[in-house]
Scaffold this motif. Structure first.
Motif, PDB file in Angstrom:
ATOM      1  N   VAL A  39       3.759  -6.458   3.069  1.00 52.01           N
ATOM      2  CA  VAL A  39       3.359  -6.845   1.714  1.00 52.01           C
ATOM      3  C   VAL A  39       4.533  -6.629   0.769  1.00 52.01           C
ATOM      4  O   VAL A  39       5.237  -5.610   0.861  1.00 52.01           O
ATOM      5  N   VAL A  40       4.741  -7.585  -0.137  1.00 51.98           N
ATOM      6  CA  VAL A  40       5.698  -7.415  -1.237  1.00 51.98           C
ATOM      7  C   VAL A  40       4.931  -7.629  -2.545  1.00 51.98           C
ATOM      8  O   VAL A  40       4.132  -8.554  -2.662  1.00 51.98           O
ATOM      9  N   LYS A  85       3.600  -1.687   5.683  1.00 53.46           N
ATOM     10  CA  LYS A  85       4.836  -1.314   4.999  1.00 53.46           C
ATOM     11  C   LYS A  85       4.937  -2.205   3.764  1.00 53.46           C
ATOM     12  O   LYS A  85       4.943  -3.431   3.871  1.00 53.46           O
ATOM     13  N   ILE A  86       4.998  -1.571   2.595  1.00 50.32           N
ATOM     14  CA  ILE A  86       4.871  -2.282   1.321  1.00 50.32           C
ATOM     15  C   ILE A  86       6.152  -2.113   0.510  1.00 50.32           C
ATOM     16  O   ILE A  86       6.695  -1.006   0.402  1.00 50.32           O
ATOM     17  N   SER A 113      -3.848   4.310   0.560  1.00 51.98           N
ATOM     18  CA  SER A 113      -3.999   4.818   1.925  1.00 51.98           C
ATOM     19  C   SER A 113      -2.762   5.609   2.331  1.00 51.98           C
ATOM     20  O   SER A 113      -1.626   5.187   2.102  1.00 51.98           O
ATOM     21  N   LYS A 114      -2.985   6.766   2.932  1.00 53.83           N
ATOM     22  CA  LYS A 114      -1.860   7.616   3.326  1.00 53.83           C
ATOM     23  C   LYS A 114      -1.122   7.090   4.551  1.00 53.83           C
ATOM     24  O   LYS A 114      -0.070   7.630   4.917  1.00 53.83           O
ATOM     25  N   ASP A 115      -1.671   6.046   5.195  1.00 55.65           N
ATOM     26  CA  ASP A 115      -0.937   5.470   6.329  1.00 55.65           C
ATOM     27  C   ASP A 115      -0.022   4.312   5.894  1.00 55.65           C
ATOM     28  O   ASP A 115       0.640   3.706   6.717  1.00 55.65           O
ATOM     29  N   TRP A 116       0.017   4.011   4.587  1.00 53.50           N
ATOM     30  CA  TRP A 116       0.943   2.998   4.090  1.00 53.50           C
ATOM     31  C   TRP A 116       2.331   3.601   3.885  1.00 53.50           C
ATOM     32  O   TRP A 116       2.466   4.757   3.487  1.00 53.50           O
ATOM     33  N   GLN A 117       3.343   2.824   4.155  1.00 55.56           N
ATOM     34  CA  GLN A 117       4.712   3.180   3.796  1.00 55.56           C
ATOM     35  C   GLN A 117       5.085   2.338   2.575  1.00 55.56           C
ATOM     36  O   GLN A 117       5.157   1.118   2.667  1.00 55.56           O
ATOM     37  N   ILE A 129      -4.618  -5.104   1.516  1.00 56.72           N
ATOM     38  CA  ILE A 129      -3.510  -4.509   2.263  1.00 56.72           C
ATOM     39  C   ILE A 129      -4.036  -3.864   3.539  1.00 56.72           C
ATOM     40  O   ILE A 129      -4.856  -2.940   3.484  1.00 56.72           O
ATOM     41  N   PRO A 130      -3.599  -4.330   4.690  1.00 58.51           N
ATOM     42  CA  PRO A 130      -4.079  -3.768   5.966  1.00 58.51           C
ATOM     43  C   PRO A 130      -3.619  -2.328   6.179  1.00 58.51           C
ATOM     44  O   PRO A 130      -2.708  -1.838   5.518  1.00 58.51           O
TER      45      PRO A 130
END
Length: 399
Positions: free
Chosen positions: A250-251, A182-183, A202-206, A177-178
């Protein structure tokens, strides 16, 4: 107080020690809520120490206002009464849910009182809101059953798997996951996948957590509430996603695609909301997964293998899933997790079987349940455990 030499109590002794009436115990026996552990040669009821745990649970649930029918439903979904820590945690959760629900209803009534005191014309929608909130009390029991079933299925893997790394940590490591992604997770259940890997998130993921069950989603919120990550939650049907085209990098769909009525419709929706070159991860099981469970059931009654719990995953398995995904995605790859179970406690197998979809527990009455117990005990006696095959993995697909 005198006690029988083999550790059993007569109905009179049990009633006196527990502080209930003999009439109450006879009634609970009659409605199958609390059956005696055994009977003596004259047919009199005899109870053991573990029956105090069952009675305590019944009285606790009755105290918070559940009907005897509702208590009976809950008791059926907790097969292993010897696990008192589990039982007490379940009671605690039910009481907390009941308290929260009562506070919500009380707040709604206070709001309605203010309206009644301050207005001549009544807003009847306020009364409808109170009615609807009261009726929600009936829904959380079903939600509890779903959560309890999911926990039974997770527990057997956590406790008896031979691969000690664990499925969820291993699977999470495989995800590519980059940053700033947004996941979307479909069918997130109680959020265990993220909670168990929270230090790697990662805290920068939504991260958008969704499930068709509101009860499951509430459990996910509770499990993740202490973590300051970008989690949002929504009750969503995977076959009709309420998101714009190309919204997600990502899904993820973990062991849930086989639950869907229209798989192709869901795959089309997943492709629609993925960005170009977005990644879709879908985990599932193969046809040999838990095959020894099916062998055990077959020894009891082979016709039971036609029930939903034993056929459900056929809709989307490791053996056939690639063909389904190739219609919608490119570069479909399969990754398998090497593992098996060595189960040394028979109740864990019974818990797992009864947790499967299709209300399987209701079929195992009387002789069938006794035969199931007998078979499991015999198999464990041979090797001190039952070996169970696991056939688990995931597909990685690119839009």
């Amino acid at each position: 107080m005198a006690k029988l030499s083999d550790g059993l109590y007569t109905v009179g002794q049990f009633a006196k020690k527990a502080g209930v009436t003999i009439r109450t115990l006879r009634f609970y026996d009659k409605i199958n809520l609390l059956k005696p552990s055994t009977y003596n040669d004259l047919g009199y009821r005899l109870y053991n120490k573990e029956d105090f745990g069952r009675l305590q649970k019944i009285l606790t649930l009755k105290f918070v206002g559940l009907s005897l029918e509702e208590i009976g439903d809950i008791m059926k979904y907790d097969i292993n009464d010897k696990d008192f820590k589990k039982s007490l945690n379940i009671q605690k959760k039910i009481i907390e849910d009941k308290i929260n629900h009562m506070h919500t209803v009380l707040k709604a009534i206070d709001e309605t009182l203010l309206m009644v005191e301050g207005q001549e014309a009544l807003n009847w929608d306020k009364f409808v809101k109170v009615i609807n909130l009261i009726n929600l009390d009936k829904k959380w029991i079903d939600q509890y059953k779903n959560a309890s079933n999911l926990r039974a299925r997770i527990n057997i893997h956590e406790k008896f798997s031979t691969n000690k790394e664990g499925w969820m940590p291993w699977y999470f490591k495989q995800l590519n996951i980059p940053k700033n992604s947004k996941i979307l997770e479909l069918g997130c259940g109680d959020g265990s996948f993220w909670a168990k890997n929270i230090n790697e998130v990662s805290k920068d993921w939504q991260i958008v957590m969704t499930d068709f069950s509101e009860g499951m989603l509430n459990d996910a919120k509770k499990n993740l509430k202490e973590w300051k990550h970008n989690f949002t939650f929504g009750v969503v049907d995977a076959q009709e996603l309420p998101y714009e085209d190309e919204s997600f990098d990502v899904v993820i769909a973990n062991h849930m695609l086989y639950h869907l009525n229209d798989l192709d419709k869901a795959l089309g929706e997943i492709k629609r909301v993925l960005k170009p070159n977005g990644i879709f991860y879908a985990s599932t099981v193969g046809k040999n997964h838990m095959k020894e469970m099916r062998d055990i059931i077959s020894c009891v009654d082979k016709d039971l293998l036609n029930m939903e719990g034993f056929t459900l995953t056929e809709k989307f398995q490791l053996d056939s899933g690639k063909d389904r995904l190739n219609k919608w995605f490119k570069n479909v790859e399969i990754y398998k997790y090497e593992d098996s179970l060595e189960v040394s406690e028979g109740y864990a197998i019974i818990d797992y079987i009864f947790s499967m979809p299709g209300n399987i527990e209701s079929v195992f009455k009387g002789d069938k349940f006794s035969k199931l117990e007998e078979i499991i005990k015999g198999l464990i006696k041979d090797k001190n455990y039952i070996h169970i095959t696991k056939d688990t993995g995931f597909f990685k697909s690119i839009k």
